[in-house]
Design an enzyme around this catalytic site. Sequence first.
Site: not given
Lengths: 575, 575
Positions: A246, A323, A351
């Site tokens: 990343k 979530e 969610r």
Amino acid sequence: MAIEINGEALKAASSLQLKKWCEEIRAEICETVAVCGGHLSSNLGAVELTVALHKTFDFPNDKIVFDVGHQCYTHKLLSGRADRFHTLRREGGLSGFPKRTESEYDCYDTGHAGTALSAALGIAKARDLKGETFSVVALIGDGSFNNGLIYEALNSLKILHTSVLILLNDNGMSISPTVGGVHEVLDEIKTEGSFCRNDIALFEQFGLQYMGVYDGNDVEDMCDALKIAKEKLKSGSVLLHVSTQKGRGHPFCESAPDRTHGVSPKQEDDRVEYASVLGGELTALAEGDRRIVAVTAAMTDSLGLRGFFERFPERAFDVGICEEHASVLCAAMATEGMKPYYAIYSTFLQRAFDELIHDVCGQNLPVTFCIDRSGITGADGETHQGVFDLSYLSLIPNLTVAIPKDEDEFRGMLRMSKDYNAPLAIRYPRAGKKGKGCVLPIEIGKFELIHSSISDIAIIAAGEIPLAAAENLLRRAQKEGFDFTIVNARFLKPLDEALLLSLPQKYVVTIEDNVAIGGLGDAIDRFYLNRGKVIRNFAYRDEFIPHGEAGALAERFGVEKEEIFRYLKECYARG
Amino acid sequence: MAIEINGEALKAASSLQLKKWCEEIRAEICETVAVCGGHLSSNLGAVELTVALHKTFDFPNDKIVFDVGHQCYTHKLLSGRADRFHTLRREGGLSGFPKRTESEYDCYDTGHAGTALSAALGIAKARDLKGETFSVVALIGDGSFNNGLIYEALNSLKILHTSVLILLNDNGMSISPTVGGVHEVLDEIKTEGSFCRNDIALFEQFGLQYMGVYDGNDVEDMCDALKIAKEKLKSGSVLLHVSTQKGRGHPFCESAPDRTHGVSPKQEDDRVEYASVLGGELTALAEGDRRIVAVTAAMTDSLGLRGFFERFPERAFDVGICEEHASVLCAAMATEGMKPYYAIYSTFLQRAFDELIHDVCGQNLPVTFCIDRSGITGADGETHQGVFDLSYLSLIPNLTVAIPKDEDEFRGMLRMSKDYNAPLAIRYPRAGKKGKGCVLPIEIGKFELIHSSISDIAIIAAGEIPLAAAENLLRRAQKEGFDFTIVNARFLKPLDEALLLSLPQKYVVTIEDNVAIGGLGDAIDRFYLNRGKVIRNFAYRDEFIPHGEAGALAERFGVEKEEIFRYLKECYARG
């Protein structure tokens, strides 16, 4: 950028040429994000694998679904949008996420985590039913691999009898570092090298052909791997596990990928991030109260909880992009006397809607939801606008819904929450004006009279942005010789019925940063039903709000300040 | 039942005694469910393992969380509630699900699938933080093991560093037979015998100590296994995999467990199940339209889709208890030109709220949601009342929300849906009066004037039960010498603005079987704002509605017919 690389050029290109293009793309992304803001590290990590995908497959005939979609910049650059890339995330410009309405190369819109495999399977199944033969790729980060939706999709691979390529982009990071059992498996595979049978069994049991770990930042390697994967697709679904870095190629991103996941174009000095307020208050509260625990779904930093996590590691839980699980975990800890705080973005809490109802509010448990990025968030577009929360929260029994008007009030609400023994949602925008340091006690269901006028007009508004608008309008009105009352509707539930009943004004105007249906306006309308008021509600229209500048979008989608002022003047004239 | 078995008696009991008690419990369950309705097969399968749990653990000091919770009857009989067991699912009687407010033996309320492991982990973590040492058990059926929430919880086992016992009650069935990759793994383990390393790796990778397959209907075996499991808990979480027979000991249940999952106490001849209407219409539509596909989350029979699945197996998808995945799958198939119908219960669709917004409506895709069990469903209680759907659906942009008034109108809506090219939700109760076979074309957003009166009163109602109430009230009113208009609000979105504007009546009464906040009443209030109407809304109060008889509950929670009639008379008198 000068490059406009098309599919044919890519297919003919040498490895050397591909590498050169990757560096050009990388430079273009860095340059554009520096100006427009956006997702930096994840896009830098995905340059080579996206170039290789475009070399190997024939988009848009073949289809690619990006999980979350924040890593699609290279894809946009390679699919005829390079000339508009400088408009990224600007109103009317390119979206920061895939958009079907923007390009035929974007076959499925995303923004939230975990949908890509389900979407790819649906597209592949439709392909089979129609007798077509194109390839379908789902590009999924390892962070999303924790999400329940991915598992539901993996579980149905054997039911659906189709074939898709899962390209698992494993950089070890969600927005925070990836955590959990599946991550450990992925990590083990990477460390030990590929083809450790016991580890990859996890995937083979779902019916996937697992292809070992490739270096996703080596474009040649990626082209070779994808060629093999494409061939394997003929006999069923394939998991191509790719290790990437990343922030690749950008020194600061490489060293701090969690702080460069999303980059904002500018900062102002008189502003405060509500997240940092949450972090500070919660840590202070927890010093004196051992019941307090903090829970996050892979967003420790962006929600301001880093300090809490460092100070109280045993009472801090980052469960990954889960979530729903996070909500149930909070509910359950509350049954045993703990005091959980669950910090989350407004749109991501959608969610856990069922868990809010079924687990937290159904059992009337003292879980506090700290809901960040409420209202129009702006540049991330449709999937990130927090404009539904007042509606989906207020319909749930037992839930108190609080809306701080500024930093100080937010602090007051957090301090109040400690001894509040029922479900509580506090919703706030990303940033606001710095407070004055005057934190007053907050009482549940009590509004605040910000400005009292003997005129026949009252504005009832909730939240920092609507109240700031009301105060601006007041200054303008006073210059023009009229006046009105301003009420701070700190709580959407319960309403301050006593204050509402005592308001003498005939003309009531509501302002909120939420859709009109089911929000503050509706609650005020319902309360004043048949009570002789003349009411007008300013809220967002029943539409999805695209990306752009938050203030301009608010105006365009229903909270137009000139129109409010015109209407106030009309009420004043009618007297 | 005569037995009132307490923990001490259980602990002292011989195997022979335990077996005798199991048979008595089984008889008691059969007898009670025959009268009260309820979940039969799953409870019959879980008798022995529940008796063994009560023998091995010390409830309520130790804690047990039941996933879904429908299989808790034996637990209720063993925890001081045998004398009230005949009140099961009756208003004021025992709930058919665990209820914290009912007994200290019920530590966590359930009703929807997949929450138990998250809940058990939360309870265990709180225990650790408080320095306590009790055991925590999650009893989970294999159907729930497909659900994403379970996976999110499994993934966090390694993050949370605590210990729980997962008792996996594997009977090969959800409401429909269990499907998917994980089910195949479980099945392989059962077939090959335990401890096949490759298969159980799936669980060990999450950090579980796997205990091979035990016969869950052998109470002695179960006691032995649980004793070992309890010991193993000291060194971390344990998965005890148990094979049981759904419907055990009841010849009809054993042979047809899918049809005896939920049993209703009685049937009336003039009623029709909306599910069977859906099945018939959808199959007929699909004959002439190859785009049509049907999707269900483990409820093929209860949603009426068996016929469709048999006629069009290649276009029928049961993805297991994966409400979110099912929604995304539909959205994706729609992007490729298919026409998906997703049949689901109202409260279970809450699980896919984000996918409704993010995937289906955000992309404005022609997915039709067939939402069964809307309104107050009655005996299953809080977690199964479909009273939030009008609210959470109407706040979503691009979604059309339709509410059929009877069987014929439902057929009309389904036929209309075929060529409707945007998201559509049709919500209906479990059963209604048989239709007259007169199916008229339905136009989006057009209401129906059911009865037109020159009086100054109009009732606007949506759905079969509210409209039947309105028509009853009309007959009563006519006897008393007055009259009113009745409007069938077939669509909550879009409203029939032309009809509403043309209504001359001053007094408007709305009736709906949904909570007041965000429902039909709010929409009508908003539309008539400042238009001189006197409005009163009848809808359910802002509370969770417990189990009981649907009609009585409707009255108690806000739709009280006597009060409506009294109000109508008052309007008439005011003239």
